[in-house]
Design a protein around this motif. Structure first.
Motif, PDB file in Angstrom:
ATOM      1  N   THR A 124      -5.372  14.129   2.228  1.00 18.81           N
ATOM      2  CA  THR A 124      -6.725  14.689   2.263  1.00 18.81           C
ATOM      3  C   THR A 124      -7.711  13.596   2.625  1.00 18.81           C
ATOM      4  N   THR A 125      -8.731  13.974   3.394  1.00 21.37           N
ATOM      5  CA  THR A 125      -9.828  13.074   3.720  1.00 21.37           C
ATOM      6  C   THR A 125     -11.106  13.883   3.811  1.00 21.37           C
ATOM      7  N   THR A 126     -12.220  13.191   3.863  1.00 21.22           N
ATOM      8  CA  THR A 126     -13.502  13.839   4.089  1.00 21.22           C
ATOM      9  C   THR A 126     -14.009  13.382   5.447  1.00 21.22           C
TER      10      THR A 126
ATOM     11  N   GLN B 270     -15.877  23.152   3.280  1.00 21.28           N
ATOM     12  CA  GLN B 270     -17.223  22.642   3.595  1.00 21.28           C
ATOM     13  C   GLN B 270     -17.841  22.066   2.328  1.00 21.28           C
ATOM     14  N   LEU B 271     -18.214  20.777   2.356  1.00 18.82           N
ATOM     15  CA  LEU B 271     -18.822  20.120   1.199  1.00 18.82           C
ATOM     16  C   LEU B 271     -20.330  19.978   1.351  1.00 18.82           C
TER      17      LEU B 271
ATOM     18  N   LYS C  47     -20.279  17.682   6.198  1.00 17.51           N
ATOM     19  CA  LYS C  47     -19.255  17.044   5.384  1.00 17.51           C
ATOM     20  C   LYS C  47     -18.175  18.069   5.062  1.00 17.51           C
ATOM     21  N   THR C  48     -16.942  17.759   5.466  1.00 12.68           N
ATOM     22  CA  THR C  48     -15.832  18.692   5.269  1.00 12.68           C
ATOM     23  C   THR C  48     -14.633  17.969   4.690  1.00 12.68           C
ATOM     24  N   LYS C  49     -14.070  18.513   3.631  1.00 14.40           N
ATOM     25  CA  LYS C  49     -12.806  18.013   3.083  1.00 14.40           C
ATOM     26  C   LYS C  49     -11.682  18.675   3.885  1.00 14.40           C
TER      27      LYS C  49
ATOM     28  N   THR D  59      -7.479  18.880   4.279  1.00 10.14           N
ATOM     29  CA  THR D  59      -6.144  18.597   3.751  1.00 10.14           C
ATOM     30  C   THR D  59      -5.120  19.021   4.795  1.00 10.14           C
TER      31      THR D  59
END
Length: 158
Positions: A9-11, A110-111, A115-117, A119
């Motif tokens: 996982t990354t952002t 969507q964070l 900004k999106t996480k 995986t």
């Protein structure tokens, strides 16, 4: 991680729509791939829904032919949240599309506006006994998923 699934996982500093658009373009998959095995998209079409098949040129030094093709069938297509596919090949005996039992999946959350996480998961739980005699799973080093996510973030940033 389960016994037959690995994930990373990354952002990414972009909207989920922007990230999803890159993932839905098979022409970007060679640049995203963290192993270097994916070479080119063989179909000039974006992914638009479940059931769609897209082909890519591949290369692996341990493959009997070196260069080969994979025909991937889209399993999940839920813009901009989920996209997944299972790699397959056209059987030389039957001429029909057959699958090895593994799949790739991207889950996007969507964070914020930019900004999106993300995986990325690789699941080989449906692989039968015969492929397991010839292929060690997962067939790539542990850093492959992280490399792929870094490549995806770099493409999205352009």
């Amino acid at each position: 991680m389960t016994e037959e699934t690995v994930s990373a996982t990354t952002t990414i500093g972009a909207s989920a729509e922007t990230v999803f658009a890159v993932l839905a373009d098979p022409a970007q998959h060679a640049a995203i791939d963290g192993t270097g095995w994916v070479r080119d998209s063989l179909d000039d079409q974006r992914l638009t829904g479940s059931g769609q098949v897209f082909r890519v040129a591949m290369y692996h030094p341990n493959h009997p032919d070196g260069s080969y093709e994979m025909a991937n069938q889209v399993l999940a297509f839920e813009p901009p949240r989920v996209i997944s596919w299972k790699p397959g090949y056209v059987s030389p005996e039957t001429g029909k599309l057959e699958f090895g039992g593994w799949m790739w999946r991207y889950d996007l959350t969507q964070l914020g506006p930019d900004k999106t996480k993300v995986t990325l998961s690789y699941d080989w739980s449906a692989v039968g006994p015969i492929p397991r005699q010839h292929i060690h799973f997962p067939p790539f080093s542990p850093d492959h998923l992280d490399n792929s996510l870094s490549h995806l973030a770099a493409i999205v940033a352009r």
